[in-house]
Design an enzyme around this catalytic site. Structure first.
Site, PDB file in Angstrom:
ATOM      1  N   HIS A  86     -56.952   4.426  93.863  1.00 39.82           N
ATOM      2  CA  HIS A  86     -55.518   4.171  93.733  1.00 39.82           C
ATOM      3  C   HIS A  86     -54.815   4.904  94.862  1.00 39.82           C
ATOM      4  CE1 HIS A  86     -56.134   7.987  91.754  1.00 39.82           C
ATOM      5  NE2 HIS A  86     -54.850   8.192  91.574  1.00 39.82           N
ATOM      6  N   HIS A  88     -52.362   7.316  94.868  1.00 41.76           N
ATOM      7  CA  HIS A  88     -51.797   8.665  94.753  1.00 41.76           C
ATOM      8  C   HIS A  88     -52.199   9.455  96.002  1.00 41.76           C
ATOM      9  CE1 HIS A  88     -50.847   9.338  90.207  1.00 41.76           C
ATOM     10  NE2 HIS A  88     -49.744   9.270  90.914  1.00 41.76           N
ATOM     11  N   ASP A  90     -53.102  12.399  96.750  1.00 35.96           N
ATOM     12  CA  ASP A  90     -54.284  13.275  96.830  1.00 35.96           C
ATOM     13  C   ASP A  90     -55.564  12.487  97.150  1.00 35.96           C
ATOM     14  OD1 ASP A  90     -53.643  12.392  94.159  1.00 35.96           O
ATOM     15  OD2 ASP A  90     -55.271  13.631  93.370  1.00 35.96           O
ATOM     16  N   HIS A 176     -54.474   4.297  84.472  1.00 36.00           N
ATOM     17  CA  HIS A 176     -53.820   5.459  85.070  1.00 36.00           C
ATOM     18  C   HIS A 176     -52.310   5.210  85.050  1.00 36.00           C
ATOM     19  CE1 HIS A 176     -53.795   9.162  87.238  1.00 36.00           C
ATOM     20  NE2 HIS A 176     -53.599   8.687  88.445  1.00 36.00           N
ATOM     21  N   ASP A 199     -59.015   8.080  88.863  1.00 32.97           N
ATOM     22  CA  ASP A 199     -58.137   8.778  87.912  1.00 32.97           C
ATOM     23  C   ASP A 199     -57.853   7.844  86.751  1.00 32.97           C
ATOM     24  OD1 ASP A 199     -58.085  10.698  89.851  1.00 32.97           O
ATOM     25  OD2 ASP A 199     -55.895  10.855  89.956  1.00 32.97           O
ATOM     26  N   HIS A 263     -62.575  15.607  90.151  1.00 35.50           N
ATOM     27  CA  HIS A 263     -61.115  15.639  89.984  1.00 35.50           C
ATOM     28  C   HIS A 263     -60.788  16.624  88.856  1.00 35.50           C
ATOM     29  CE1 HIS A 263     -56.972  14.106  89.636  1.00 35.50           C
ATOM     30  NE2 HIS A 263     -57.166  13.574  90.828  1.00 35.50           N
TER      31      HIS A 263
HETATM   32 ZN   LIG Z   1     -55.704  12.290  91.644  1.00 34.56          ZN
HETATM   33 ZN   LIG Z   2     -53.872   9.741  90.338  1.00 36.91          ZN
END
Ligand SMILES: [Zn+2]
Ligand SMILES: [Zn+2]
Length: 304
Positions: A86, A88, A90, A176, A199, A263
């Site tokens: 995804h 995000h 990070d 998520h 995630d 994670h």
């Molecule tokens: Zn993440």
């Molecule tokens: Zn995430």
């Protein structure tokens, strides 16, 4: 006698040459980054390297991916395929470093980036953002302009995203929310299989795709009760991740040969506690992943 021994030795060498390579039906996973947005020297940003049949596939490219690949002894120029779970930050903040540095190290093709809707846009804007660097380096050092770019490819629903030479990579939807779509990935090569959760909160669709998998790499998040009571935002954060109780229940249904946490998002709680909690639901092979941990997936699962 001497000649007989020579013939035997030569035939053995010839047979060894004909034998399948040692990596047949074998997947090697390297956890490059097992962290989260939290800056940490021990846990770099999320990124997992999968090697099958001598080929590399990278899943997410968080902070410090280039450094970890170098520590793992992987030539940067050999990274051609990246799959995003995804968007995000990070999971993508190491992307520009990796794409530019592997170009400087003479990656032979453009970087192929596959991920959820928005990936193509991300790729195009990264290419634009580094246009000045492109100009300097193609003019001054003769780098190949054809291999500079990231080629973005969007996937909006679950699909097989790679199928070649006996290796299949399947993207499947995870939960998520509100990040949509968000994907997990399943990698199959011969009998060996790996699932990367990305995630996600507890996901029944992940269970469907991961049932009986050899290695399940799953995210984890937990906070101690006091912090949770004090900080309402923490509750929101945990709501789109998976707690040790939920992960334990999920592993018990999936029955992977081994489960590994990545994670690792912990607030005031230690790794031993999350392992203990998980083990009260799932008694199988379970570890908390560490950066640069390697896992061999074949007839048996080997950690090294
Ligand atoms: Zn993440
Ligand atoms: Zn995430």
């Amino acid at each position: 006698m001497f000649y007989l021994r020579q013939i035997i030795l030569t035939s053995t060498a010839f047979l060894a040459f004909l034998a399948p390579p040692v990596y047949a039906n074998y997947i090697e996973v390297t956890l490059l980054g097992t962290g989260t947005p939290r800056p940490s020297l021990e846990r770099f940003g999320p990124s997992t390297l999968v090697q099958a049949k001598g080929q590399y596939f990278l899943f997410d490219s968080g902070r410090g991916t280039t450094i970890r690949l170098t520590q793992a002894g992987v030539p940067l120029s050999q990274i051609e395929h990246i799959y995003l779970t995804h968007l995000h930050s990070d999971h993508i903040s190491g992307l520009s470093d990796l794409s530019l540095t592997s170009w400087i190290w003479q990656r032979p093709t453009p970087l192929k980036l596959t991920g959820p809707t928005g990936t193509k846009n991300l790729a195009e804007h990264l290419n634009q953002a580094y246009a000045a660097d492109f100009d300097y380096r193609t003019k001054n050092t003769g780098l190949d302009p054809k291999t500079f770019s990231i080629e973005g490819h969007n996937i909006s629903t679950e699909d097989v995203v790679y199928k070649q030479g006996g290796i299949t990579i399947t993207a499947f939807l995870v939960d998520h929310h509100p990040v949509k779509p968000a994907f997990g990935y399943r990698i199959d090569y011969g009998n060996a299989s790996v699932v990367i959760s990305g995630d996600t909160a507890y996901s029944t669709n992940l269970i469907k795709h991961a049932k009986g998998v050899d290695l399940l790499i799953h995210e984890i998040a937990a906070a101690n009760t006091q912090l949770l009571a004090q900080n309402p935002r923490l509750k929101k954060v945990l709501s789109y991740h998976t707690t040790p109780e939920q992960a334990g229940r999920l592993f018990e249904i999936v029955q992977p040969k081994a489960a590994v946490y990545n994670h690792v998002l912990l607030f005031g709680i230690d790794e031993e506690t999350i392992l203990e909690t998980t083990r009260s639901f799932f008694q199988g092979n379970l570890r908390v992943g560490k950066d640069l941990m390697k896992i061999g997936v074949g007839e048996t699962i080997t950690f090294y």
